[in-house]
Enzyme design. Structure first.
Site, PDB file in Angstrom:
ATOM      1  N   SER A 143      20.366 -18.942 -23.485  1.00 38.88           N
ATOM      2  CA  SER A 143      20.633 -18.275 -22.207  1.00 38.88           C
ATOM      3  C   SER A 143      20.206 -19.140 -21.028  1.00 38.88           C
ATOM      4  O   SER A 143      19.522 -20.147 -21.191  1.00 38.88           O
ATOM      5  CB  SER A 143      19.886 -16.943 -22.152  1.00 38.88           C
ATOM      6  OG  SER A 143      18.511 -17.188 -21.904  1.00 38.88           O
ATOM      7  N   CYS A 144      20.604 -18.705 -19.826  1.00 35.17           N
ATOM      8  CA  CYS A 144      20.284 -19.457 -18.615  1.00 35.17           C
ATOM      9  C   CYS A 144      18.916 -19.111 -18.058  1.00 35.17           C
ATOM     10  O   CYS A 144      18.556 -19.575 -16.980  1.00 35.17           O
ATOM     11  CB  CYS A 144      21.339 -19.177 -17.547  1.00 35.17           C
ATOM     12  SG  CYS A 144      22.656 -20.369 -17.619  1.00 35.17           S
ATOM     13  N   ASP A 145      18.164 -18.285 -18.762  1.00 38.95           N
ATOM     14  CA  ASP A 145      16.875 -17.851 -18.244  1.00 38.95           C
ATOM     15  C   ASP A 145      15.774 -18.814 -18.700  1.00 38.95           C
ATOM     16  O   ASP A 145      15.726 -19.195 -19.873  1.00 38.95           O
ATOM     17  CB  ASP A 145      16.591 -16.446 -18.782  1.00 38.95           C
ATOM     18  CG  ASP A 145      15.471 -15.782 -18.026  1.00 38.95           C
ATOM     19  OD1 ASP A 145      15.714 -14.718 -17.441  1.00 38.95           O
ATOM     20  OD2 ASP A 145      14.353 -16.324 -18.014  1.00 38.95           O
TER      21      ASP A 145
END
Ligand SMILES: *Cc1c(COP(=O)(O)O)cnc(C)c1O
Length: 387
Positions: A338-340
């Site tokens: 994910s982009c987190d």
């Protein structure tokens, strides 16, 4: 084409060779998109025969939250296992596969009203509690059911402590048992949880000391208990050896039968120990990057779609596909898809160089992984497959 993995003695010390062998054979014959979780049925069966074997009068209730996959539940139901639940969702899935209510208990000390209503209609009859409000709720929905009070006990040495949220001290526990009796419920016993992945055998000693004190003072107050529920907490191997279930149980058994009545009923609620080390996550390496002096590898399972416990300190062992660069080991930071920036699984993990597109196996990942997974950022929840 047969896949090649760099497996060494270390890996075989974490997961049984038979589980690894089954996994590799599966990966050679099946083409399924990653990530997914493989569960070795034989290992689960072996664990269910091992757990409870060394404690007299013990009944085992699988803590469903560890992995509520319906095929796992069906398999355990076939082995006549009991189940420990916390919610209407868990109850509905058990009812749907025909588990009788006599094999279901709920040790969640704070239950929702909706759950209590459904539990009443399904005739579940064993519940924990640790507050007056809970007694009031249970008495309203399920009058004269069996209840056991949750004691707070030390969780030191557990990698996933649970003690802060639940449990009461001795004085409160005693008045709660009386209150339950006065409210028309049937106070039958005591429960505690030493903390999940508990590698400190003394936590059980302290907990049993406390339980014995409560047992005796309850008796003096005219409350005859018959049940001791020792919760979960049995550990599995992630990256190192842990105290064996056999050693824990022999210790617990001698402590119980030195001090409690001979006909005491014992309940055990293992979650992690039933499915954790039977599970291997199969992921794909989706990227690599050098950032400052850190080497990063990105895989398609991360904190949000399966490996959430890594954030709380659980460290996994990994097997990397491809043997060509096997000798050049480096320290890697492992991150999810994910982009987190929260989605970082581990740091300073020594691995042979992983190649983009190759598989990476995450060992001992059968418990508290898929059950925590969300679809955050559009990554779907991994399937569980029994092999
Ligand atoms: C989660 C839980 C368990 C299972 O604990 P493990 O550490 O996975 O064995 C048992 N009992 C209760 C009440 C729980 O909440």
């Amino acid at each position: 084409m047969l896949r090649k993995f760099k497996i060494d003695k270390y890996h075989a010390g974490i997961v049984p060779e038979s589980t690894l062998f089954k996994t590799l054979r599966y990966l050679d014959t099946e083409k399924i998109e990653t990530p997914f979780l493989l569960i070795d049925k034989d290992k689960v069966r072996e664990k269910t025969t091992m757990i409870g074997r060394n404690i007299k009068n013990a009944k085992v209730f699988y803590a469903v939250k560890a992995n509520p996959d319906i095929e796992i539940l069906r398999f355990l139901n076939g082995l006549k296992m009991g189940f420990e639940i916390a919610s209407e969702g868990e109850l509905e899935i058990l009812s749907s596969i025909g588990v009788e209510p006599s094999r279901i208990i709920s040790s969640n000390p704070v239950k929702s009203l909706k759950f209590l209503k459904i539990a009443a209609s399904c005739r579940v009859n064993h519940f924990s509690f640790d507050s007056m409000e809970e007694v009031n709720k249970i008495a309203k929905f399920i009058p004269d059911c069996n209840v056991y009070v949750r004691l707070s006990v030390p969780n030191e040495g557990s990698e996933w402590p649970l003690s802060k949220k639940f449990g009461v001290e001795l004085d409160d526990a005693l008045s709660l048992l009386s209150y339950a009796k006065d409210s028309g419920l049937n106070p039958v016993g005591i429960t505690f949880h030493v903390g999940s992945q508990c590698t400190n055998i003394y936590n059980w000693n302290i907990a049993l000391d406390k339980a014995k004190t409560l047992w005796d003072i309850s008796r003096k107050k005219g409350i005859e208990l018959r049940l001791l529920n020792i919760g979960g907490g049995y550990p599995i191997k992630y990256t190192k050896n842990v105290v064996s279930i056999e050693a824990i149980e022999k210790n617990v058994n001698s402590l119980i039968f030195e001090r409690f009545p001979e006909d005491i009923e014992i309940q055990i609620e293992p979650g992690r120990a039933v499915v954790g080390d039977a599970g291997i996550f199969v992921s794909t390496v989706i990227g690599k990057a050098a950032r400052g002096d850190e080497d990063w590898v990105y895989i398609d399972v991360g904190v949000f779609n399966g490996l959430m416990e890594s954030v709380g300190g659980i460290k996994y062992s990994y097997i990397v596909e491809g043997s060509r660069q096997a000798r050049s080991r480096k320290q890697w930071t492992i991150a999810g898809p994910s982009c987190d920036s929260f989605d970082v699984i581990d740091k300073n993990v020594s691995l042979p160089e992983p190649q983009v597109g190759n598989l990476m196996l995450v060992l001992s990942s059968g418990a508290y992984t898929v059950s925590y997974a969300s679809e955050f950022n559009g990554f779907s929840i991994p399937k569980t497959i029994l092999i």
